[in-house]
Design a protein around this motif. Structure first.
Motif, short mmCIF file in Angstrom:
data_model
loop_
_atom_site.label_atom_id
_atom_site.label_comp_id
_atom_site.label_asym_id
_atom_site.label_seq_id
_atom_site.Cartn_x
_atom_site.Cartn_y
_atom_site.Cartn_z
N ILE A 8 0.85 -1.19 0.00
CA ILE A 8 0.00 0.00 0.00
C ILE A 8 0.89 1.24 0.00
O ILE A 8 1.58 1.52 0.98
CB ILE A 8 -0.93 0.02 1.22
N THR A 11 0.34 6.59 -3.52
CA THR A 11 -0.37 6.85 -4.78
C THR A 11 -0.94 5.60 -5.42
O THR A 11 -1.86 5.69 -6.22
CB THR A 11 0.56 7.53 -5.80
N LYS A 12 -0.37 4.42 -5.08
CA LYS A 12 -0.88 3.19 -5.70
C LYS A 12 -0.82 2.02 -4.73
O LYS A 12 -0.01 2.01 -3.79
CB LYS A 12 -0.10 2.84 -6.98
N ILE A 13 -1.68 1.05 -4.97
CA ILE A 13 -1.62 -0.23 -4.28
C ILE A 13 -1.15 -1.24 -5.31
O ILE A 13 -1.76 -1.41 -6.37
CB ILE A 13 -2.99 -0.64 -3.72
N ALA A 14 -0.02 -1.89 -5.01
CA ALA A 14 0.54 -2.90 -5.91
C ALA A 14 0.40 -4.27 -5.28
O ALA A 14 0.50 -4.42 -4.06
CB ALA A 14 2.01 -2.60 -6.20
N ARG A 28 -1.10 -6.95 -10.09
CA ARG A 28 -2.15 -5.96 -10.26
C ARG A 28 -1.69 -4.63 -9.66
O ARG A 28 -0.89 -4.61 -8.72
CB ARG A 28 -3.45 -6.38 -9.56
N ARG A 29 -2.22 -3.51 -10.18
CA ARG A 29 -1.97 -2.19 -9.61
C ARG A 29 -3.22 -1.35 -9.74
O ARG A 29 -3.86 -1.36 -10.80
CB ARG A 29 -0.80 -1.50 -10.32
N VAL A 30 -3.55 -0.61 -8.67
CA VAL A 30 -4.68 0.31 -8.70
C VAL A 30 -4.28 1.57 -7.95
O VAL A 30 -3.41 1.53 -7.07
CB VAL A 30 -5.96 -0.29 -8.05
N PRO A 31 -4.89 2.73 -8.27
CA PRO A 31 -4.60 3.95 -7.50
C PRO A 31 -5.05 3.79 -6.05
O PRO A 31 -6.06 3.14 -5.77
CB PRO A 31 -5.42 5.02 -8.22
N THR A 32 -4.31 4.37 -5.13
CA THR A 32 -4.69 4.34 -3.71
C THR A 32 -5.78 5.37 -3.46
O THR A 32 -5.59 6.55 -3.76
CB THR A 32 -3.48 4.67 -2.82
N ALA A 43 -10.28 -2.07 -1.52
CA ALA A 43 -9.39 -2.26 -2.66
C ALA A 43 -8.42 -3.42 -2.42
O ALA A 43 -8.12 -4.20 -3.33
CB ALA A 43 -8.61 -0.97 -2.93
N ASN A 303 11.07 -1.43 -7.58
CA ASN A 303 9.63 -1.25 -7.32
C ASN A 303 8.91 -2.51 -6.86
O ASN A 303 7.79 -2.41 -6.34
CB ASN A 303 8.94 -0.71 -8.59
#
Length: 321
Positions: A8, A11-14, A28-32, A43, A303
């Motif tokens: 977490i 800016t993003k959750i990876a 997967r990646r989504v904006p935090t 999320a 990353n």
């Protein structure tokens, strides 16, 4: 056995499905959804379910999920005591996730997860004692001693960014003054670059010109000038490295690591950063020349470290049950 790692960030959750060898086989990646605790939990739950479905059957069973979060985590890897950019205060995060997921869950500090990944699969894989400093917006830390991640009695050990190096120094976000985070972070580098620009002269000209044109100096601006060999940007980086080297000398007296690993965006400058770190370390190390000294290297996983480390820690936690 495969495990899921979730990192977490601000800016993003990876997230990813990680093998026992540290390979990510689905991600997967989504904006935090910053500032919204409920949305962040939702999320994470959604991402774990997606990754369970995406895990290759050939890799074996997904046995656990590890969640890496910024801030203080308890020794039981269950509760988030405090995190700066998410409104979590004594948040029972593992219990909340367990309520919605049929999977073993562990919670860890994000710098600990990244450091563990480097120790297991990256730059530290050949040593037993390693200290990692992550140089991003702030400064994160992870300590591995005798092949074990140091957590401390309450789980909040290894917050190296908040070791004080300048008594009465710059006020830190933690409430103390003079923390290494105020002298060795990406934010500190921008401040130092601005000070070089303020002094004028040939060294600061390029920095001052970019600031005048854009109204502000960014990390991208300073990194670009460093890559081009600009004297002012390199002066700021040397100052940053000097503070980090002093901190490493103090840490070495206490921890005696075989290896210091530096990660985060600023560390991508490589030897330009490591050179000043080594020089300051050598100048400030007590009893230099009378005991072995550590190596200094740049992190390898970049990353992916938080995802890989969180997954591996969760898998090992299950294996120990």
């Amino acid at each position: 056995m495969q495990a899921i790692g979730i990192d977490i960030g601000g800016t993003k959750i990876a997230g990813g499905v990680v093998t026992e060898l540290g390979d990510i086989v689905a991600e997967r990646r989504v904006p935090t959804p910053a500032g919204d605790s409920e949305s962040i939990v939702a999320a994470v739950v959604s991402m774990i379910r997606e990754l369970q479905d995406a895990a290759p059957a050939s890799g074996g069973e997904v046995v656990a999920a590890g969640v890496a979060a910024p801030g203080f985590i308890d020794a039981a890897q269950s509760t988030v005591y405090y995190t700066p950019n998410i409104p979590w205060r004594n948040e029972p995060l593992r219990a909340r996730l367990n309520d919605q997921l049929d999977l073993h869950i562990t919670i860890d500090n994000d710098a600990n997860a990244a450091g563990w990944a480097e120790f297991r699969f990256g730059a530290g894989r050949l040593v037993s004692d390693m200290t990692m400093l992550t140089i991003g917006t702030g400064v994160g830390g992870a300590i591995v001693t005798q092949d074990r991640l140091l957590r401390g009695g309450f789980g909040t050990g290894g917050e190296l960014g908040h070791m004080r190096i300048v008594p009465g120094g710059i006020l830190c976000g933690c409430g103390a003054r003079g923390c290494i985070e105020q002298y060795g972070s990406g934010r500190a580098l921008l401040r130092m670059a601005g000070e070089v620009a303020d002094r004028g002269g040939a060294a600061g000209k390029a920095l001052a010109d970019i600031r005048a044109k854009n109204g502000v100096l960014t990390g991208h601006d300073v990194a670009g000038l460093m890559s081009a060999g600009d004297a002012g940007a390199l002066e700021a980086l040397r100052e940053l490295g000097s503070w980090l080297g002093q901190a490493a000398a103090s840490l070495s007296v206490i921890l005696d690591p075989q290896l210091f690993v530096f990660g985060g965006g600023v560390a991508q400058s490589g030897e330009l950063l490591l050179g000043p770190i080594r020089e300051a370390y050598e100048a400030h190390l007590p009893a230099r020349g009378f005991h072995p000294e550590p190596d200094f290297v740049i992190a390898e996983l970049v990353n992916d470290a938080g995802v890989v480390g969180a997954a591996d820690l969760a898998r090992l936690h299950v294996a120990a049950l």
